[in-house]
Design a protein around this motif. Structure first.
Motif, PDB file in Angstrom:
ATOM      1  N   PRO A  59       0.816  -1.225   0.000  1.00 48.51           N
ATOM      2  CA  PRO A  59       0.000   0.000   0.000  1.00 48.51           C
ATOM      3  C   PRO A  59       0.848   1.273   0.000  1.00 48.51           C
ATOM      4  O   PRO A  59       0.458   2.281  -0.600  1.00 48.51           O
ATOM      5  CB  PRO A  59      -0.814  -0.123   1.298  1.00 48.51           C
ATOM      6  CG  PRO A  59      -0.881  -1.590   1.552  1.00 48.51           C
ATOM      7  CD  PRO A  59       0.430  -2.126   1.104  1.00 48.51           C
ATOM      8  N   GLU A 118       1.887   1.880  -3.515  1.00 49.28           N
ATOM      9  CA  GLU A 118       0.791   2.350  -4.375  1.00 49.28           C
ATOM     10  C   GLU A 118       0.386   3.783  -4.068  1.00 49.28           C
ATOM     11  O   GLU A 118      -0.079   4.499  -4.971  1.00 49.28           O
ATOM     12  CB  GLU A 118      -0.406   1.413  -4.222  1.00 49.28           C
ATOM     13  CG  GLU A 118      -0.124  -0.003  -4.743  1.00 49.28           C
ATOM     14  CD  GLU A 118      -1.213  -0.988  -4.380  1.00 49.28           C
ATOM     15  OE1 GLU A 118      -2.112  -0.597  -3.583  1.00 49.28           O
ATOM     16  OE2 GLU A 118      -1.178  -2.131  -4.872  1.00 49.28           O
ATOM     17  N   THR A 119       0.550   4.200  -2.815  1.00 46.28           N
ATOM     18  CA  THR A 119       0.093   5.546  -2.442  1.00 46.28           C
ATOM     19  C   THR A 119       1.210   6.586  -2.464  1.00 46.28           C
ATOM     20  O   THR A 119       0.954   7.760  -2.699  1.00 46.28           O
ATOM     21  CB  THR A 119      -0.536   5.529  -1.035  1.00 46.28           C
ATOM     22  OG1 THR A 119       0.424   5.016  -0.094  1.00 46.28           O
ATOM     23  CG2 THR A 119      -1.780   4.647  -1.022  1.00 46.28           C
ATOM     24  N   ARG A 120       2.455   6.183  -2.221  1.00 53.33           N
ATOM     25  CA  ARG A 120       3.558   7.139  -2.128  1.00 53.33           C
ATOM     26  C   ARG A 120       4.371   7.269  -3.421  1.00 53.33           C
ATOM     27  O   ARG A 120       5.127   8.236  -3.565  1.00 53.33           O
ATOM     28  CB  ARG A 120       4.511   6.729  -1.008  1.00 53.33           C
ATOM     29  CG  ARG A 120       3.866   6.586   0.360  1.00 53.33           C
ATOM     30  CD  ARG A 120       3.604   7.932   1.005  1.00 53.33           C
ATOM     31  NE  ARG A 120       3.034   7.768   2.334  1.00 53.33           N
ATOM     32  CZ  ARG A 120       3.765   7.659   3.451  1.00 53.33           C
ATOM     33  NH1 ARG A 120       5.074   7.671   3.382  1.00 53.33           N
ATOM     34  NH2 ARG A 120       3.161   7.528   4.625  1.00 53.33           N
ATOM     35  N   ARG A 164       4.482   7.434  -7.621  1.00 55.80           N
ATOM     36  CA  ARG A 164       3.677   7.661  -8.822  1.00 55.80           C
ATOM     37  C   ARG A 164       3.802   6.460  -9.758  1.00 55.80           C
ATOM     38  O   ARG A 164       4.862   5.834  -9.851  1.00 55.80           O
ATOM     39  CB  ARG A 164       4.149   8.921  -9.538  1.00 55.80           C
ATOM     40  CG  ARG A 164       3.834  10.207  -8.777  1.00 55.80           C
ATOM     41  CD  ARG A 164       4.371  11.408  -9.509  1.00 55.80           C
ATOM     42  NE  ARG A 164       5.839  11.361  -9.601  1.00 55.80           N
ATOM     43  CZ  ARG A 164       6.569  12.276 -10.236  1.00 55.80           C
ATOM     44  NH1 ARG A 164       5.968  13.291 -10.827  1.00 55.80           N
ATOM     45  NH2 ARG A 164       7.873  12.162 -10.260  1.00 55.80           N
TER      46      ARG A 164
END
Length: 681
Positions: free
Chosen positions: A345, A348-350, A352
């Protein structure tokens, strides 16, 4: 906890590197506690199963199964390894290991797991063999052995069933997250946390006894906050070891006060460690789930993070101390499967998507260059190596062929996984094709095509997937031809015939004359193998017409010979003689004396079949002269035997004895003498 090693490498080491077939002695340094579970498992080996109640059977029809169930991070693999060490003396034929789930959670193909076990036993694994065939081969190989199979991280009972030996003298130890319904007569050993004393002992292994001794109650509290889970204790203990001024009580309070966010103790322990890392190290950690099969070395980390190899090695060693990765063998590190759901996660979030794709491309490009260097070390020597590796950084070179071969062997699971992931990704098809091609060449150079055939089969299928997806007809034809050749070599002639026909269509679509001609000839060869000589002759004739149109003289001579052979078996001796005469003329134009001699030898054989012994005698003598010029002693001997047989039929036994004597002198003590005679009678 003991690091889970690569399946293929482990199986080979446990059984091949040790002649006695026993697991090496020793203990996992940080394995503590679980004495009650170990005792129960030992007792469970000898207990009476449900299928032996009432004395109806003396032994179970299959191996004894033990299941260790627990959440990721509970230490189930370490417990399984401790059990295996304790019972090793009762199973003298050794230990086989295989993992059924990758660190990312993807199931390993059953066919790949079966090959891993068979390779560990030193048994052949035919390329392209079906799952049922491999499962049967494994059961046959384990019949009569007393061995242990450690099957790690199982999730599918049907996959496990394919691995089980029909031998009650074998032991199978399974680890899984929960009970595996569908496998009979198995009572799971369910793992919770360690007892408090063992949990504190595990912390002490990481941080020393001093901080534990000065505040034992805080140590007990910290163990409770960690839920006494080995993976959490490893993370927190590693963090405390890296922060010698931090107190046990403050760490326990910090963990206790952390907002849970539904993460549980493992999530809080991971967050404690992750947030203490500098930004570059955090980014490197976030990118590690991109490593194929969770296997990481300094080159993989360097390419992912875009840093130097030395810096990447330093970061990985730091991660190992913190419990974020586990030390493997041969410079490898392994990403624990229990941490992947926590790291992904963040990725995926931090990060690009474009940066993730770039990191993956850098990793694949680095792998391609390493494979090129590995291939060069096997294919060239001296000055050629330096010339072929000109411009390649020193960090990407191998000092010698042995080190290159070792790198290829130890990295093969991750290299295969990298190829599969690159093909499945679909966005890096050019790199994927280069990677697969490089791996095929490196395997062929270091192991030989025959020995590497099982791996090559899977790689050719990957090339075919990319070629079909991108409508690359030339690559599609090449992959189909390679797969069909491997099918033919392992006796799957009808499957090979279908693939050769598909390759012919792809070659025509690509307007590739080489692939088209090769496919036509191969279709004829498949029909020949099936005994359909008329169809074989038809397809060899098509391939010959194709070669004549292109003016390829070497192909013409060879195809005239193959056509003549098909006509001979079909009983069309006139057509066969004309074909072999054309083949002999073609070899003469090419100045290929051995080829011309063999063509004349076949002509003599057909003339004899056709009832023309005088012509056969004349042709055979001409072939002997050519074989003598070519220096082919075996062919000379075979022709001398044919001359003797022909002279016998013509009523000249004395001359026949002379020629047989000459053949015996040429062959000497060659054990293939009988084979030569029988093959040419």
């Amino acid at each position: 906890m003991c690091p889970p090693r690569s399946p293929r490498v482990v199986a080979q080491r446990e059984l091949r590197s040790h002649p006695e077939g026993r697991e090496r002695s020793g203990s996992v340094a940080d394995f503590v506690g679980r004495r009650r579970e170990l005792k129960e498992l030992r007792e469970d080996i000898a207990r009476t199963g449900l299928d032996t109640l009432s004395g109806r059977k003396a032994k179970a029809p299959r191996a004894r199964l033990l299941l260790i169930a627990g959440r990721p991070g509970s230490g189930r693999t370490s417990l399984a390894e401790a059990l295996v060490r304790e019972v090793a003396a009762d199973y003298p034929d050794g230990l086989l290991r295989v993992r059924l789930t990758s660190p990312g959670g993807r199931p390993i193909a059953t066919e790949r797991a079966l090959r891993t076990l068979l390779e560990g036993l030193g048994e052949p694994t035919p390329p392209g063999a079906a799952e049922d065939e491999l499962s049967s081969a494994l059961r046959t190989a384990l019949a009569g052995r007393r061995a242990v199979l450690l099957v790690d991280d199982a999730s599918d009972p049907y996959q496990v069933d394919a691995l089980l030996p029909d031998n009650p003298d074998c032991l199978v130890v399974l680890t899984a997250e929960g009970p595996l319904t569908g496998i009979p007569d198995v009572r799971p050993c369910a793992l919770g946390g360690l007892d408090t004393a063992s949990a504190v002992e595990m912390l002490a292994q990481r941080i020393g006894t001093t901080r534990i001794a000065v505040d034992p109650r805080s140590a007990d509290k910290l163990a409770e906050v960690c839920d006494r889970q080995p993976a959490v204790l490893a993370l927190v203990g590693g963090w405390l070891a890296a922060h010698p001024k931090a107190s046990v009580s403050d760490t326990a309070k910090q963990l206790h006060d952390m907002p849970s966010d539904g993460e549980g103790p493992l999530g809080r322990g991971f967050r404690l460690v992750y947030e203490s890392l500098p930004q570059p190290a955090q980014r490197t950690l976030r990118l590690l789930p991109l490593a194929p099969a969770g296997i990481i070395d300094s080159h993989t980390a360097s390419a992912l993070a875009g840093c130097s190899v030395a810096a990447a090695q330093s970061v990985l060693e730091e991660f190992a101390g913190l419990g974020l990765v586990r030390n493997g063998s041969d410079g490898l590190f392994l990403l624990p499967g229990c941490l992947v759901p926590l790291i992904r996660p963040l990725l995926e979030t931090r990060e690009r998507p474009a940066e993730v794709q770039l990191a993956r491309a850098r990793m694949l490009e680095r792998t391609v260059r390493l494979l090129h260097s590995c291939e060069v070390m096997a294919a060239a020597e001296g000055e050629d190596v330096r010339e072929l590796l000109e411009g390649t950084p020193r960090a990407l070179r191998f000092p010698d062929r042995r080190s290159a071969a070792t790198w290829l062997d130890t990295r093969l699971p991750s290299l295969s996984a990298a190829a599969q992931l690159a093909v499945a990704d679909g966005g890096l098809d050019t790199l994927a094709r280069r990677l697969v091609a490089g791996l095929v060449r490196a395997l062929a150079e270091h192991r030989g095509t025959a020995a590497a055939a099982p791996e090559l089969y899977g790689l050719h299928r990957l090339v075919l997937d990319v070629a079909e997806r991108r409508s690359l007809h030339r690559e599609q034809a090449a992959a189909l031809l390679n797969l069909a050749d491997l099918d033919a070599e392992t006796g799957r002639t009808r499957e090979a015939l279908d693939r050769y026909r598909a390759a012919l269509d792809a070659g025509r679509a690509a307007n590739d004359p080489y692939a088209t001609g090769r496919a036509m000839e191969s279709v004829g060869g498949a029909h020949q193998e099936l005994g359909d000589w008329h169809r074989a002759a038809d397809w060899f004739g098509r391939a010959l017409a194709h070669a004549l149109a292109r003016g390829e003289r070497a192909d013409e001579a060879r195809l005239y010979g193959r056509l003549g052979n098909a006509y001979t078996h079909a009983g069309r001796y006139g057509d066969a003689l004309r074909s072999w005469r054309a083949a002999a003329a073609g070899y003469r134009r090419l100045a290929d004396v051995p080829g011309q001699a063999k063509a004349l030898s076949e002509m003599a054989r057909i003339q004899e079949y056709a009832g023309r012994p005088e012509e056969s005698l004349h042709t055979c003598r001409e072939a002997v002269d050519l074989a003598r010029r070519a220096g082919d002693l075996r062919l000379q001997a075979a022709l001398q035997v044919r001359l003797a047989d022909t002279l016998d039929r013509l009523g000249d036994p004395a001359a026949a004895r002379l020629h047989r004597s000459a053949a015996d002198k040429l062959l000497g003590d060659d054990p293939a003498a009988c084979e030569i005679r029988s093959g040419n009678d």
